[in-house]
Design a protein around this motif. Structure first.
Motif, PDB file in Angstrom:
ATOM      1  N   SER A  90      -3.104   1.455  -5.223  1.00  0.00           N
ATOM      2  CA  SER A  90      -3.375   0.355  -4.292  1.00  0.00           C
ATOM      3  C   SER A  90      -4.807   0.371  -3.786  1.00  0.00           C
ATOM      4  N   TYR A 140      -0.430   7.503   7.274  1.00  0.00           N
ATOM      5  CA  TYR A 140      -0.415   6.379   6.354  1.00  0.00           C
ATOM      6  C   TYR A 140      -0.372   6.984   4.957  1.00  0.00           C
ATOM      7  N   ILE A 196      -0.261   6.440   1.236  1.00  0.00           N
ATOM      8  CA  ILE A 196      -0.719   5.290   0.449  1.00  0.00           C
ATOM      9  C   ILE A 196      -0.741   5.613  -1.046  1.00  0.00           C
ATOM     10  N   LEU A 231       0.819  -1.211   0.000  1.00  0.00           N
ATOM     11  CA  LEU A 231       0.000   0.000   0.000  1.00  0.00           C
ATOM     12  C   LEU A 231       0.851   1.259   0.000  1.00  0.00           C
TER      13      LEU A 231
END
Length: 133
Positions: A125, A119, A121, A104
């Protein structure tokens, strides 16, 4: 998406676009500010492009200025797994889908409250499931 996961490389290649395959299965990345969701504001759930698992909710998405979709927490603690990544001459924490193993992106300790996590990302993904469907 089917409940069954691909078992072979050929099955993964058939399921994913070439860009998704490069990122999800070969741990690639997309250039900053180029992915479909880096500036997306639509409410909804972000699912794994590999298996359809709900990974993040738009309520936890924020503009980190990094050029990639950023979230301060996963939809549930168990949907994202982590491992140390020492590629590119640095130590980072890679995040991947706990269900299918798709790469990811990475998680960093410089995010907003309440978690302090970012996070970061890859759009490739993810797929967005809009809330107004």
């Amino acid at each position: 998406m089917s409940d069954s996961l691909p078992e072979t490389d050929a099955e993964w290649r058939a399921r994913l676009t070439p860009d998704q395959y490069r990122i999800c299965r070969q741990k690639g990345t997309e250039p900053a500010f180029t992915g479909a969701y880096w500036d997306e504001k639509t409410p909804g759930q972000y699912r794994c492009a590999g298996c359809g698992e709900v990974l993040f909710d738009s309520a936890t998405k924020y503009d980190s200025g990094s050029g990639w979709p950023s979230f301060w927490q996963p939809a549930r603690e168990t949907v994202v797994a982590e491992e140390v990544d020492t590629s590119h001459g640095m130590r980072r924490v890679e995040v991947h889908c706990a269900r299918c193993g798709s790469h990811l992106g990475h998680v960093f300790p410089d995010g907003p409250r309440p978690t302090g996590l970012r996070y970061c990302i890859n759009s490739a993904s993810l797929t967005l499931d809009p809330a107004d469907k």
